[in-house]
Design an enzyme around this catalytic site. Structure first.
Site, mmCIF file in Angstrom:
data_model
loop_
_atom_site.group_PDB
_atom_site.id
_atom_site.type_symbol
_atom_site.label_atom_id
_atom_site.label_comp_id
_atom_site.label_asym_id
_atom_site.label_seq_id
_atom_site.Cartn_x
_atom_site.Cartn_y
_atom_site.Cartn_z
ATOM 1 N N ARG A 77 -1.740 60.256 0.730
ATOM 2 C CA ARG A 77 -1.854 58.870 0.274
ATOM 3 C C ARG A 77 -2.770 58.788 -0.936
ATOM 4 O O ARG A 77 -3.968 59.052 -0.838
ATOM 5 C CB ARG A 77 -2.396 57.970 1.379
ATOM 6 C CG ARG A 77 -2.536 56.517 0.929
ATOM 7 C CD ARG A 77 -2.825 55.567 2.073
ATOM 8 N NE ARG A 77 -4.189 55.692 2.603
ATOM 9 C CZ ARG A 77 -4.694 54.892 3.533
ATOM 10 N NH1 ARG A 77 -3.948 53.919 4.045
ATOM 11 N NH2 ARG A 77 -5.923 55.066 3.971
ATOM 12 N N ASP A 91 3.012 66.578 -9.439
ATOM 13 C CA ASP A 91 2.871 67.855 -10.126
ATOM 14 C C ASP A 91 1.983 68.830 -9.359
ATOM 15 O O ASP A 91 2.154 70.049 -9.456
ATOM 16 C CB ASP A 91 2.338 67.649 -11.547
ATOM 17 C CG ASP A 91 3.393 67.149 -12.517
ATOM 18 O OD1 ASP A 91 4.579 67.105 -12.123
ATOM 19 O OD2 ASP A 91 3.054 66.789 -13.658
ATOM 20 N N GLN A 154 3.505 51.521 2.493
ATOM 21 C CA GLN A 154 2.761 50.918 3.593
ATOM 22 C C GLN A 154 2.982 49.414 3.677
ATOM 23 O O GLN A 154 2.895 48.696 2.676
ATOM 24 C CB GLN A 154 1.265 51.209 3.457
ATOM 25 C CG GLN A 154 0.921 52.608 3.944
ATOM 26 C CD GLN A 154 -0.559 52.764 4.202
ATOM 27 O OE1 GLN A 154 -1.270 53.300 3.363
ATOM 28 N NE2 GLN A 154 -1.023 52.310 5.352
ATOM 29 N N GLU A 156 1.190 46.427 5.104
ATOM 30 C CA GLU A 156 -0.195 46.207 5.510
ATOM 31 C C GLU A 156 -0.643 44.755 5.411
ATOM 32 O O GLU A 156 -1.830 44.479 5.497
ATOM 33 C CB GLU A 156 -1.135 47.056 4.654
ATOM 34 C CG GLU A 156 -0.886 48.557 4.724
ATOM 35 C CD GLU A 156 -1.929 49.316 3.957
ATOM 36 O OE1 GLU A 156 -2.992 49.604 4.538
ATOM 37 O OE2 GLU A 156 -1.691 49.628 2.769
ATOM 38 N N ALA A 181 -4.598 47.610 10.926
ATOM 39 C CA ALA A 181 -5.944 47.144 10.589
ATOM 40 C C ALA A 181 -5.902 46.162 9.423
ATOM 41 O O ALA A 181 -6.460 45.058 9.508
ATOM 42 C CB ALA A 181 -6.853 48.328 10.269
ATOM 43 N N ASP A 182 -5.269 46.545 8.334
ATOM 44 C CA ASP A 182 -5.168 45.630 7.197
ATOM 45 C C ASP A 182 -4.259 44.453 7.516
ATOM 46 O O ASP A 182 -4.479 43.342 7.022
ATOM 47 C CB ASP A 182 -4.667 46.376 5.961
ATOM 48 C CG ASP A 182 -5.783 47.121 5.257
ATOM 49 O OD1 ASP A 182 -6.764 46.480 4.853
ATOM 50 O OD2 ASP A 182 -5.680 48.348 5.109
#
Length: 269
Positions: A77, A91, A154, A156, A181-182
């Site tokens: 992430r 890359d 995500q 969120e 959570a978020d």
């Protein structure tokens, strides 16, 4: 003669091939040693985080190298879905990307463009210089690069849950990961991941992904929540984090061996 190489299967391919939910843990310490310990645990996925941890390109590279010897899939992430950051991660050899805080199909489409080469995207061409193609030791990398990458976004926020059906329908989004959570914070119940509205948002998102034929992942460090979401059809459940496990385990040692009250309420001198 140089070696001709192939890349590991993507997270999307792993989830599609499995007949059971996969389980994984976060590595938030920016430690290649910790990443390797988690990789050898028997869990399916190691999620290397750079949004809420002190990870840079060099430490992410070291962790990818550390886990490569194990039958585990790394998911990484970045701190946000910036095309330049995404280009650098790809890359480095990141095959499985998790982009935080995606609230709309339009944001998801922009991230898809960032992981694809022209004419289908805007990823810069530097494969000859990069670990992604093993420095051009993977034949046909430029033509096949998209097939070597899984992109998860995500969900969120309450806004993202309202848009989740459109987000999972975006071509190039391989799956979603729901962050309770978020999500709780966005709903005005911060810290309450078991609030009925939060749970309902998670379940709606899992169902939307399943209806679109795509996997849903979810964060659930409490066993009862992990089991609930796995039973609801989550293809991947993140059930712990290296830093949290270390914090709780060392607190338990202090509680056991040090007597007397401390300001925190734990036993101590």
């Amino acid at each position: 003669m140089p070696l001709r190489m192939t890349l590991p299967q993507t997270l999307g391919a792993r989830l599609a091939a499995s007949d059971r939910p996969q389980f994984g843990a976060w590595v938030c310490s920016a430690s290649a040693v910790n990443a390797e310990i988690v990789a050898g645990s028997g869990l399916d996925v190691v999620l290397i985080d750079a949004e809420h941890s002190p990870n840079g390109l060099e430490s992410i590279l070291a962790q990818l190298q550390a886990v490569a010897a194990y039958p585990v899939t790394p998911l990484v992430r970045p701190p946000f879905g910036d095309p330049v950051v995404i280009k650098q991660y790809l890359d480095l050899g990141v095959q499985n990307l998790l982009i935080p805080m995606v609230d709309s199909a339009e944001q998801a489409e922009a991230v898809v463009r960032a992981v694809r080469y022209p004419p289908h995207g805007i990823r810069g061409v530097g494969s000859a210089l990069a670990r992604a193609s093993r420095w051009n030791r993977i034949e046909g990398y430029l033509a096949d690069a998209s097939s070597t990458i899984s992109l998860f976004v995500q969900i969120e926020s309450a806004v993202a849950v309202e848009q989740v059906e459109r987000i999972v329908a975006v071509d190039g989004v391989d799956g979603i990961l729901i962050g309770p959570a978020d999500l709780a914070a966005s709903m005005g119940v911060i810290g309450e991941q078991e609030h009925p509205e939060v749970v309902a948002g998670v379940l709606r998102s899992i169902e939307a992904a399943r209806a679109a034929g795509k996997p849903a992942a979810v964060n659930a460090f409490v066993p009862a929540a992990a089991e609930r979401y796995a039973e609801a059809g989550a293809a991947l459940v993140l059930v712990g984090a290296d830093v949290a496990l270390l914090a709780r385990a060392t607190e338990a040692l202090a509680d056991r061996y040090i007597a007397g009250p401390t300001p925190s309420g734990r036993a101590g001198y």
